[in-house]
Design a protein around this motif. Structure first.
Motif, PDB file in Angstrom:
ATOM      1  N   GLU A   1     -18.245  11.066 -32.737  1.00 44.12           N
ATOM      2  CA  GLU A   1     -19.314  10.277 -33.209  1.00 44.12           C
ATOM      3  C   GLU A   1     -20.461  10.845 -32.235  1.00 44.12           C
ATOM      4  N   ASN A   2     -21.681  11.150 -33.023  1.00 47.39           N
ATOM      5  CA  ASN A   2     -22.795  12.197 -32.453  1.00 47.39           C
ATOM      6  C   ASN A   2     -22.316  13.228 -31.558  1.00 47.39           C
ATOM      7  N   GLY A   3     -21.365  13.663 -32.231  1.00 50.43           N
ATOM      8  CA  GLY A   3     -20.841  15.158 -31.426  1.00 50.43           C
ATOM      9  C   GLY A   3     -20.054  14.709 -30.294  1.00 50.43           C
ATOM     10  N   ILE A   4     -19.671  13.727 -29.710  1.00 51.46           N
ATOM     11  CA  ILE A   4     -19.246  13.100 -28.700  1.00 51.46           C
ATOM     12  C   ILE A   4     -17.629  13.004 -28.822  1.00 51.46           C
ATOM     13  N   PHE A   5     -16.797  13.571 -28.021  1.00 50.03           N
ATOM     14  CA  PHE A   5     -15.516  12.958 -28.434  1.00 50.03           C
ATOM     15  C   PHE A   5     -14.586  12.902 -27.071  1.00 50.03           C
ATOM     16  N   SER A   6     -13.690  12.363 -26.892  1.00 50.70           N
ATOM     17  CA  SER A   6     -12.716  11.986 -25.730  1.00 50.70           C
ATOM     18  C   SER A   6     -11.176  12.135 -26.149  1.00 50.70           C
ATOM     19  N   ILE A   7     -10.483  12.769 -25.285  1.00 54.11           N
ATOM     20  CA  ILE A   7      -8.988  12.961 -25.444  1.00 54.11           C
ATOM     21  C   ILE A   7      -8.301  12.886 -24.342  1.00 54.11           C
ATOM     22  N   VAL A   8      -7.293  12.259 -24.420  1.00 51.56           N
ATOM     23  CA  VAL A   8      -6.263  12.056 -23.088  1.00 51.56           C
ATOM     24  C   VAL A   8      -5.313  13.081 -23.270  1.00 51.56           C
ATOM     25  N   LEU A   9      -5.383  14.025 -22.232  1.00 54.17           N
ATOM     26  CA  LEU A   9      -4.455  15.301 -22.509  1.00 54.17           C
ATOM     27  C   LEU A   9      -3.215  14.969 -21.438  1.00 54.17           C
ATOM     28  N   GLY A  10      -1.891  15.530 -21.919  1.00 51.01           N
ATOM     29  CA  GLY A  10      -0.856  15.264 -20.920  1.00 51.01           C
ATOM     30  C   GLY A  10      -0.181  13.805 -21.246  1.00 51.01           C
ATOM     31  N   GLU A  11      -0.428  13.177 -22.553  1.00 47.25           N
ATOM     32  CA  GLU A  11       0.214  12.053 -22.705  1.00 47.25           C
ATOM     33  C   GLU A  11       1.526  12.398 -23.673  1.00 47.25           C
TER      34      GLU A  11
ATOM     35  N   VAL B   1       0.861  -1.306  -0.059  1.00 47.79           N
ATOM     36  CA  VAL B   1      -0.094  -0.086  -0.093  1.00 47.79           C
ATOM     37  C   VAL B   1       0.840   1.301  -0.039  1.00 47.79           C
ATOM     38  N   THR B   2       2.013   1.277   0.716  1.00 48.77           N
ATOM     39  CA  THR B   2       2.818   2.373   0.744  1.00 48.77           C
ATOM     40  C   THR B   2       3.664   2.634  -0.525  1.00 48.77           C
ATOM     41  N   LEU B   3       3.933   1.586  -1.247  1.00 42.74           N
ATOM     42  CA  LEU B   3       4.553   1.505  -2.408  1.00 42.74           C
ATOM     43  C   LEU B   3       3.467   2.214  -3.547  1.00 42.74           C
ATOM     44  N   ASN B   4       2.229   1.903  -3.336  1.00 42.08           N
ATOM     45  CA  ASN B   4       1.244   2.649  -4.424  1.00 42.08           C
ATOM     46  C   ASN B   4       0.853   3.883  -4.140  1.00 42.08           C
ATOM     47  N   VAL B   5       1.128   4.243  -2.944  1.00 40.20           N
ATOM     48  CA  VAL B   5       0.883   5.852  -2.546  1.00 40.20           C
ATOM     49  C   VAL B   5       2.001   6.685  -3.024  1.00 40.20           C
ATOM     50  N   LEU B   6       3.090   6.098  -2.818  1.00 37.82           N
ATOM     51  CA  LEU B   6       4.188   6.733  -3.077  1.00 37.82           C
ATOM     52  C   LEU B   6       4.634   6.697  -4.505  1.00 37.82           C
ATOM     53  N   ALA B   7       3.844   5.996  -5.488  1.00 36.54           N
ATOM     54  CA  ALA B   7       4.318   6.216  -6.896  1.00 36.54           C
ATOM     55  C   ALA B   7       3.903   7.438  -7.455  1.00 36.54           C
ATOM     56  N   ALA B   8       4.575   7.630  -8.458  1.00 30.62           N
ATOM     57  CA  ALA B   8       4.444   8.967  -9.239  1.00 30.62           C
ATOM     58  C   ALA B   8       3.149   9.139  -9.541  1.00 30.62           C
ATOM     59  N   PRO B   9       2.601  10.296  -9.390  1.00 28.74           N
ATOM     60  CA  PRO B   9       1.115  10.643 -10.083  1.00 28.74           C
ATOM     61  C   PRO B   9       1.001  10.433 -11.430  1.00 28.74           C
ATOM     62  N   ASP B  10      -0.105  10.325 -11.808  1.00 31.12           N
ATOM     63  CA  ASP B  10      -0.376  10.023 -13.010  1.00 31.12           C
ATOM     64  C   ASP B  10      -0.681  11.460 -13.743  1.00 31.12           C
ATOM     65  N   HIS B  11      -0.171  12.103 -14.603  1.00 31.62           N
ATOM     66  CA  HIS B  11       0.060  13.300 -15.430  1.00 31.62           C
ATOM     67  C   HIS B  11      -0.816  13.520 -16.601  1.00 31.62           C
ATOM     68  N   GLU B  12      -1.833  12.513 -16.696  1.00 31.25           N
ATOM     69  CA  GLU B  12      -2.837  12.581 -17.706  1.00 31.25           C
ATOM     70  C   GLU B  12      -4.163  12.863 -17.362  1.00 31.25           C
ATOM     71  N   LEU B  13      -4.950  13.597 -18.059  1.00 32.75           N
ATOM     72  CA  LEU B  13      -6.459  13.735 -17.755  1.00 32.75           C
ATOM     73  C   LEU B  13      -7.205  13.706 -19.012  1.00 32.75           C
ATOM     74  N   THR B  14      -8.223  12.708 -18.799  1.00 30.51           N
ATOM     75  CA  THR B  14      -9.107  12.445 -19.989  1.00 30.51           C
ATOM     76  C   THR B  14     -10.299  13.293 -20.041  1.00 30.51           C
ATOM     77  N   TYR B  15     -10.444  13.969 -21.289  1.00 29.03           N
ATOM     78  CA  TYR B  15     -11.481  15.184 -21.169  1.00 29.03           C
ATOM     79  C   TYR B  15     -12.506  14.884 -22.200  1.00 29.03           C
ATOM     80  N   HIS B  16     -13.721  14.752 -21.956  1.00 28.60           N
ATOM     81  CA  HIS B  16     -14.870  14.349 -22.674  1.00 28.60           C
ATOM     82  C   HIS B  16     -15.604  15.718 -23.048  1.00 28.60           C
ATOM     83  N   GLY B  17     -15.954  15.856 -24.204  1.00 30.45           N
ATOM     84  CA  GLY B  17     -17.042  16.817 -24.318  1.00 30.45           C
ATOM     85  C   GLY B  17     -17.888  16.639 -25.744  1.00 30.45           C
ATOM     86  N   LYS B  18     -18.690  17.457 -26.209  1.00 29.28           N
ATOM     87  CA  LYS B  18     -19.607  17.287 -27.226  1.00 29.28           C
ATOM     88  C   LYS B  18     -19.449  18.623 -28.128  1.00 29.28           C
ATOM     89  N   LEU B  19     -19.234  18.295 -29.440  1.00 32.15           N
ATOM     90  CA  LEU B  19     -18.938  19.461 -30.351  1.00 32.15           C
ATOM     91  C   LEU B  19     -20.197  19.804 -31.108  1.00 32.15           C
TER      92      LEU B  19
END
Length: 107
Positions: free
Chosen positions: A97-107, A32-50
């Motif tokens: 698709e149907n105006g919906i998109f998803s993108i990963v930011l920070g990759e 558990v300690t090693l998982n907590v100390l692991a580097a944070p994920d610097h990615e963010l998934t953004y969903h939207g409608k165009l």
């Protein structure tokens, strides 16, 4: 109950398996300690409608997005770009698709 039979209790179980339990709890704590100390994920998934100007979803297909973050709503300084650099941002193609998109930011 005769002398050969012992009453099975939680405290008997604990005293009989104390070494194994300490080992198990130590491994669990370290995991558990090693998982907590692991580097944070610097990615963010953004969903939207165009949509278009009439608020109708755009046709399905691939669209080029240029995503940048500025420090002001207009005339500000670029702080981050999804692709390329602030000085030369580049587009990322995203399927819609149907105006919906998803993108990963920070990759």
């Amino acid at each position: 109950m005769n002398k050969k039979q012992s009453k099975y209790t939680f405290s008997n179980f604990i005293s009989k398996h104390k070494g194994k339990m300490i080992t198990f709890l130590s491994i669990l704590f370290i995991s558990v300690t090693l998982n907590v100390l692991a580097a944070p994920d610097h990615e963010l998934t953004y969903h939207g409608k165009l949509t278009d100007t009439n608020n109708v979803a755009v046709p399905d297909g691939n669209y080029d997005f240029t995503i940048t973050i500025y420090d002001a709503s207009s005339g500000g300084t670029c702080l981050w770009s999804a692709r390329g650099t602030c000085g030369a941002p580049t587009a990322k193609t995203i399927a819609i698709e149907n105006g919906i998109f998803s993108i990963v930011l920070g990759e």
